[in-house]
Design an enzyme around this catalytic site. Sequence first.
Site, PDB file in Angstrom:
ATOM      1  N   LYS A 244       5.207  22.212  63.712  1.00 46.17           N
ATOM      2  CA  LYS A 244       6.445  21.477  64.007  1.00 46.17           C
ATOM      3  C   LYS A 244       6.923  21.798  65.414  1.00 46.17           C
ATOM      4  CE  LYS A 244       8.062  21.069  59.264  1.00 46.17           C
ATOM      5  NZ  LYS A 244       8.011  19.597  59.157  1.00 46.17           N
ATOM      6  N   ARG A 319       3.060  16.227  49.745  1.00 42.92           N
ATOM      7  CA  ARG A 319       2.407  15.249  48.877  1.00 42.92           C
ATOM      8  C   ARG A 319       1.087  15.783  48.334  1.00 42.92           C
ATOM      9  NH1 ARG A 319       2.400  10.795  53.562  1.00 42.92           N
ATOM     10  NH2 ARG A 319       4.262  12.025  54.080  1.00 42.92           N
TER      11      ARG A 319
HETATM   12  N1  BES Z   1       9.154  19.332  54.739  1.00 40.19           N
HETATM   13  C1  BES Z   1       8.941  18.218  55.593  1.00 40.19           C
HETATM   14  C2  BES Z   1      10.009  17.123  55.419  1.00 40.19           C
HETATM   15  C3  BES Z   1      11.420  17.449  55.811  1.00 40.19           C
HETATM   16  C4  BES Z   1      11.917  17.071  57.043  1.00 40.19           C
HETATM   17  C5  BES Z   1      12.269  18.070  54.919  1.00 40.19           C
HETATM   18  C6  BES Z   1      13.239  17.330  57.373  1.00 40.19           C
HETATM   19  C7  BES Z   1      13.583  18.345  55.245  1.00 40.19           C
HETATM   20  C8  BES Z   1      14.070  17.978  56.481  1.00 40.19           C
HETATM   21  C9  BES Z   1       7.578  17.577  55.302  1.00 40.19           C
HETATM   22  O1  BES Z   1       6.596  18.434  54.849  1.00 40.19           O
HETATM   23  C10 BES Z   1       7.103  16.973  56.568  1.00 40.19           C
HETATM   24  O2  BES Z   1       6.901  17.691  57.504  1.00 40.19           O
HETATM   25  N2  BES Z   1       6.930  15.653  56.571  1.00 40.19           N
HETATM   26  C11 BES Z   1       6.482  14.939  57.714  1.00 40.19           C
HETATM   27  C12 BES Z   1       5.461  13.935  57.247  1.00 40.19           C
HETATM   28  C13 BES Z   1       4.725  13.233  58.337  1.00 40.19           C
HETATM   29  C14 BES Z   1       3.820  14.197  59.065  1.00 40.19           C
HETATM   30  C15 BES Z   1       3.922  12.103  57.737  1.00 40.19           C
HETATM   31  C16 BES Z   1       7.683  14.230  58.337  1.00 40.19           C
HETATM   32  O3  BES Z   1       8.523  13.710  57.590  1.00 40.19           O
HETATM   33  O4  BES Z   1       7.789  14.248  59.556  1.00 40.19           O
HETATM   34 ZN    ZN Z   2       5.494  19.358  56.413  1.00 37.45          ZN
END
Ligand code: BES
Ligand code: ZN
Length: 462
Positions: A244, A319
Amino acid sequence: MHIKIVQSSERSVEVSVHIMKDFTASDFSLSLSARGLESKLEKGELVEIYSASILHLLARGPQSGEACRNLGASILHSLRERGFEQCSFHTDCPADELKDIIFGIYSSAYTFDKYKTDKRFESTLELILPDVDTSSLEAELSSVLQGVFTTRDLVNEPYNKLDVSTFCALVSQYGDEYGFSTEVLGKDQIESLKMGGLLGVNKGSVNPPAFMILTLEDGSKKDSAPIVLVGKGVMFDTGGLNIKTPWKHMYDMKSDMGGAATVVGTFIALAKAGIRRRVIGLLPLTDNRPGGEAMTPGDILTMHNGKTVEVLNTDAEGRLILADALSFAKKYNPKCVIDLATLTGSAVMTFGHIASAVMSNDTALLSAIKLAGATTGENVAELPLWEEYGEALKSEIADIKNLGEPEAGAISAGKFLEFFTDYPWLHIDIAGTAYLPKPRAYRPSGGTGEMVRTLLEFIKDE
Ligand code: BES
Ligand code: ZN
Ligand code: ZN
């Protein structure tokens, strides 16, 4: 702040709260009109009046449950701002409304201060309810509060205090304490079950994964079709090799086990309230981090149900672990399966922190959850699972890929999960609601416990 309910008291109070349907015949009507505060009262706002050195907080009996809970939050805010430590309550509103108001007070008094060493600011507020049977009020509130507050605590605990093994130990302890059974499957068992999603996400971690199974029995017909609750338990989400970027607030990602925490809180509330339904909880648990062995973009995983997934982004890990839990759920012949997950940033972009996104393959289940959410004030907003949204998940070299188009991200995550279900199923993306950057009425900042009350409401009526 701690709250203590007292049935009656001889002591003279400093603050007196009046929540009445009608004020026109009361002592306050004169001072209200003199100060031009009557119109405020019409709007259901809290009005403050001093008389004979007592602070009176006045409000007209609110209508909806949510208005009652919000009023509770305003009352606490008023008292806390001035440092008052007791207040007496006078109301002619029905027991249900009073319960919601008191819930609002408790809920907004929640703090997560166990790691503060300076205890000087700890205080207790005494709520004096002279004309109310406080024992039944407290009994009803205590189970739901215990569930909601435990979920908040679990979400607020940072990773260095709550990893997979400490989480499992704690939840097993809750099971013994409140009366539901718990089973922890370790890495060997997860390997024999061929849960390739959970194992893949765990590859970069130094700590092994776990898969927890919680069981609540209905007492009589042991093999009735259960309600299965699945909760995303990513103890910390760095993103993995697709790490991230800083602007995404990586530190918030201790909350990425919010789904699992919600399931645990719901079990506690159900067990403590003595609600007897057959409910199974499935919690895939791991952290997601880079490391020498970490799952690599482009990897192909073979999942619990034998399907293959091409991993195009290691940050779309939720997922993957949920897919294994959802296919594992089939063996219970469930009446329905509900999964809860802090799944996508897209759900936050769509609904902000005001609503959770829901998607379902079953209209009756969807209406039941919407109804439960309308009762609890926990907003659930529907997104469609139209077939076209699944197109983007087609992989050239595996059965499905874990990354869709950049648009409609919450829906493509839902479509991915749907691929692993073949029973009435509902998905709740709580990314925007499980953890708040700042308080929202009776919800504190940090972990909220959102959806525990809605699940409780839904299961109670099943
Ligand atoms: N845990 C995150 C989603 C999230 C984002 C939760 C903000 C709470 C607050 C999840 O695992 C994630 O990183 N999702 C990505 C998916 C993408 C790479 C398709 C996202 O939403 O950016
Ligand atoms: Zn994630
Ligand atoms: Zn995540």
